[in-house]
Design an enzyme around this catalytic site. Structure first.
Site, mmCIF file in Angstrom:
data_model
loop_
_atom_site.group_PDB
_atom_site.id
_atom_site.type_symbol
_atom_site.label_atom_id
_atom_site.label_comp_id
_atom_site.label_asym_id
_atom_site.label_seq_id
_atom_site.Cartn_x
_atom_site.Cartn_y
_atom_site.Cartn_z
ATOM 1 N NE ARG A 72 59.206 -12.729 57.425
ATOM 2 C CZ ARG A 72 58.457 -11.691 57.028
ATOM 3 N NH1 ARG A 72 59.006 -10.679 56.381
ATOM 4 N NH2 ARG A 72 57.177 -11.657 57.277
ATOM 5 C CE LYS B 297 55.811 -11.039 61.137
ATOM 6 N NZ LYS B 297 55.861 -9.620 61.460
ATOM 7 C CD GLU C 26 62.132 -3.208 60.792
ATOM 8 O OE1 GLU C 26 61.429 -3.493 59.817
ATOM 9 O OE2 GLU C 26 62.626 -4.077 61.526
HETATM 10 N N1 PLP Z 1 59.252 -4.981 59.799
HETATM 11 C C1 PLP Z 1 58.669 -5.500 60.880
HETATM 12 C C2 PLP Z 1 59.312 -5.304 62.191
HETATM 13 C C3 PLP Z 1 57.473 -6.237 60.750
HETATM 14 O O1 PLP Z 1 56.868 -6.745 61.814
HETATM 15 C C4 PLP Z 1 56.916 -6.422 59.482
HETATM 16 C C5 PLP Z 1 55.709 -7.220 59.310
HETATM 17 O O2 PLP Z 1 55.735 -8.358 58.996
HETATM 18 C C6 PLP Z 1 57.567 -5.855 58.381
HETATM 19 C C7 PLP Z 1 58.718 -5.149 58.565
HETATM 20 C C8 PLP Z 1 57.035 -6.042 56.996
HETATM 21 O O3 PLP Z 1 57.321 -7.316 56.517
HETATM 22 P P1 PLP Z 1 56.359 -8.035 55.485
HETATM 23 O O4 PLP Z 1 56.264 -7.127 54.314
HETATM 24 O O5 PLP Z 1 57.041 -9.300 55.155
HETATM 25 O O6 PLP Z 1 55.063 -8.206 56.157
HETATM 26 C C1 COI Z 2 52.627 -7.845 59.441
HETATM 27 O O1 COI Z 2 52.733 -6.870 58.708
HETATM 28 O O2 COI Z 2 52.238 -8.943 59.043
HETATM 29 C C2 COI Z 2 52.967 -7.798 60.839
HETATM 30 O O3 COI Z 2 53.218 -8.818 61.368
HETATM 31 C C3 COI Z 2 53.002 -6.515 61.503
HETATM 32 C C4 COI Z 2 52.493 -6.540 62.926
HETATM 33 C C5 COI Z 2 51.041 -6.796 63.036
HETATM 34 C C6 COI Z 2 53.330 -7.363 63.823
#
Ligand code: PLP
Ligand code: COI
Length: 340
Positions: A81, A184, A220
């Site tokens: 990612r 991200k 989301e």
């Molecule tokens: N959506 C957003 C905007 C986020 O910042 C995060 C955190 O990383 C997620 C979803 C969840 O993604 P992940 O499960 O890869 O941490």
């Molecule tokens: C995560 O879940 O890792 C995130 O990055 C969420 C937030 C702290 C930006």
């Protein structure tokens, strides 16, 4: 282990540790990985990360198992990612071998900060990639910095696995339909701050973004993906403007293994009235069961968790995910990587 840390009462926040690791990209290539004990970086006043948003990051976790081993969860997905984020912002990719070398080094150097088994805490790992080269015209930089810092964390929402309330942010968008919502990058979080802070000030844990184009579908949930349970179905949005969550991807697999049907599709806002359970999921949030969703503008309130507790499907998914992450259950998909 660091005996001065109250592991069971950590919140999700910055926690100073001993070291971080850094690698510079100059003259078209990555340099040597460096170890630093400073929390400060020294960068040019015209660095593109400061002016033009060349800034991508990741978030992942490591856990101590009953066997005392440290397990890192699905790092390859985070590395991939980060490559996609870098590509979108015209930054150099961090190769997988550099990514994992840096993560392992940052964890090993800060071993005393990895929370012990059974405390509910974990080590949060934050890789960051920024443009450090100077530009005044809107152009990509010619120098970049990749950093990893880590720190012990507790639950992202103070409620932990207790149900939270969510506010619909109908009057804000986090990401444009053809923008950067699927990667991200720092700019998405800047764009989400107002809606998120308003939700906090008004007593909610997070806000819920709708699709930016039509405001018809669920996108989301602040810094986490949205999922819902209807009957035996696990339903989650299909949208180009949400972050493809690694936690959600894992829950989808676990749900399938539990015999559930998975639906990844547009979720019309009105369908909120039909769900048995609703949750937010992400690395930081794990699963946060949702008790109430309030849409003040449309005058609508949706209630879940009527007995005040997380629903049975969310509870099962949560327990299964955590037990794979900390090594209590077999890791059938090779999701965990032991830090030797
Ligand atoms: N959506 C957003 C905007 C986020 O910042 C995060 C955190 O990383 C997620 C979803 C969840 O993604 P992940 O499960 O890869 O941490
Ligand atoms: C995560 O879940 O890792 C995130 O990055 C969420 C937030 C702290 C930006």
């Amino acid at each position: 282990m660091n005996n001065n840390i109250d592991w069971g009462n950590l919140s999700f926040g910055y926690f100073p540790t001993k070291y971080n690791v850094r690698c510079y990209w100059r003259d078209g290539q990555w340099g040597e990985l460096e170890v630093s004990s400073s929390e400060i970086i020294n960068i040019h006043i015209a660095a593109t990360c400061l002016h033009y948003g060349q800034d991508a990051f990741e978030g992942m976790k490591a856990f101590t198992g009953k066997d005392g081993k440290i397990r890192l969860f699905r790092w390859q997905d985070n590395a991939q990612r980060m490559k996609e984020s870098a590509d979108v912002l015209l930054m150099p990719e961090v190769p997988e071998n550099l990514f994992i070398e840096a993560v392992e080094k940052a964890i090993k150097l800060n071993k005393e900060f990895v929370p012990p088994y059974g405390t509910g805490a974990s080590l949060y790992i934050r890789p960051l990639l920024i443009g450090t080269g100077a530009q005044v015209g809107v152009k990509p930089a010619n120098e970049y910095l990749f950093i990893i810092f880590v720190g012990p964390v507790g639950p992202y929402f103070k409620e932990g696995f207790n149900p939270v309330n969510i506010q619909v942010a109908r009057d804000y968008d986090r990401a444009a339909p053809l923008g950067t919502g699927h990667v991200k990058v720092g700019g998405n979080y800047g764009a989400s701050l107002r809606a998120t802070e308003r939700a906090h000030h008004e007593g909610y844990s997070a806000c819920l973004f709708l699709d930016a184009k039509e405001k018809k579908y669920i996108d989301e949930c602040g810094p986490a993906n949205f999922f819902a349970i209807k009957g035996n179905n696990y339903i989650t949005p299909d949208s180009h403007s949400i972050l493809p969550s690694i936690t959600n991807k894992s829950l989808i697999q676990i749900a399938k293994d539990m015999g559930m049907t998975v639906e990844k599709r547009h979720i019309p806002f009105e369908e909120l009235a039909e769900f048995d359970e609703v949750g937010a999921c992400g690395t930081a949030a794990v699963i946060s069961p949702v008790k109430q969703i309030v849409d003040a503008e449309a005058g609508k309130v949706f209630n879940y968790c009527k007995d005040g507790k997380a629903g049975p499907y969310s509870t099962k998914l949560y327990n299964k995910l955590l037990s794979i992450q900390n090594g209590d259950e077999p890791d059938n998909y090779g999701w965990t990587h032991i830090i030797e």
